[in-house]
Write a protein that holds these residues in place. Structure first.
Motif, short mmCIF file in Angstrom:
data_model
loop_
_atom_site.label_atom_id
_atom_site.label_comp_id
_atom_site.label_asym_id
_atom_site.label_seq_id
_atom_site.Cartn_x
_atom_site.Cartn_y
_atom_site.Cartn_z
N SER A 264 -10.21 -38.57 -16.99
CA SER A 264 -9.34 -39.65 -17.43
C SER A 264 -8.11 -39.03 -18.06
CB SER A 264 -10.05 -40.56 -18.42
OG SER A 264 -9.89 -40.09 -19.74
N PHE A 265 -7.13 -39.87 -18.28
CA PHE A 265 -5.87 -39.46 -18.89
C PHE A 265 -6.11 -38.73 -20.21
CE2 PHE A 265 -2.18 -40.41 -21.61
CZ PHE A 265 -1.15 -40.00 -20.79
N TRP A 266 -7.19 -39.09 -20.91
CA TRP A 266 -7.41 -38.61 -22.27
C TRP A 266 -8.30 -37.39 -22.34
CZ3 TRP A 266 -3.95 -40.68 -25.26
CH2 TRP A 266 -3.43 -41.91 -24.91
N ASP A 267 -8.77 -36.90 -21.21
CA ASP A 267 -9.64 -35.72 -21.23
C ASP A 267 -8.96 -34.57 -21.97
OD1 ASP A 267 -11.61 -37.01 -19.93
OD2 ASP A 267 -11.37 -35.98 -18.02
N GLY A 268 -9.68 -33.99 -22.90
CA GLY A 268 -9.16 -32.83 -23.61
C GLY A 268 -8.22 -33.16 -24.76
N GLU A 269 -7.91 -34.45 -24.93
CA GLU A 269 -7.02 -34.83 -26.03
C GLU A 269 -7.83 -35.00 -27.31
OE1 GLU A 269 -3.67 -35.20 -25.85
OE2 GLU A 269 -3.73 -34.64 -23.74
N THR A 270 -7.22 -34.67 -28.42
CA THR A 270 -7.90 -34.87 -29.70
C THR A 270 -7.03 -35.73 -30.61
OG1 THR A 270 -6.98 -32.79 -30.50
CG2 THR A 270 -9.24 -32.72 -29.65
N GLU B 199 -11.63 -42.76 -23.13
CA GLU B 199 -10.95 -43.95 -22.63
C GLU B 199 -11.83 -45.18 -22.77
OE1 GLU B 199 -8.18 -43.78 -19.37
OE2 GLU B 199 -9.16 -45.48 -18.44
N ARG B 200 -11.22 -46.24 -23.27
CA ARG B 200 -11.92 -47.52 -23.40
C ARG B 200 -10.96 -48.62 -22.97
NH1 ARG B 200 -16.05 -45.23 -24.55
NH2 ARG B 200 -17.02 -44.87 -26.55
#
Ligand SMILES: [Zn+2]
Length: 79
Positions: A2-8, A18-19
């Motif tokens: 998802s777009f948010w993989d690896g983001e903190t 992602e939700r």
């Protein structure tokens, strides 16, 4: 993926997942809800993050370029 993989999270360094969330927006004096908005949500503190293109789509949606899927009445309290 998802777009948010690896983001903190910028506040607590928590993992962002992602939700689909519901946003509240005030448009021409009325509150509207936008459902099914993809957001990144921190697993630890719950902070929500939105991608720029998602916010653009939300803004265009509530400005009437798209028809509302359905209408519900939203109770608004003020104290
Ligand atoms: Zn956090």
């Amino acid at each position: 993926m998802s777009f948010w993989d690896g983001e903190t999270c910028e506040y607590c360094q928590g993992e962002i997942v992602e939700r689909r969330v519901t946003l509240h927006r005030k448009v021409r004096g009325r509150y509207v809800l936008v459902e099914n908005v993809p957001a990144g949500v921190c697993r630890k503190c719950g902070t929500r993050y939105y991608a720029a293109n998602v916010l653009k789509t939300v803004a265009e949606t509530v400005r009437g370029r798209r028809k509302a899927k359905r209408e519900v009445s939203v109770p608004v309290y003020s104290i």
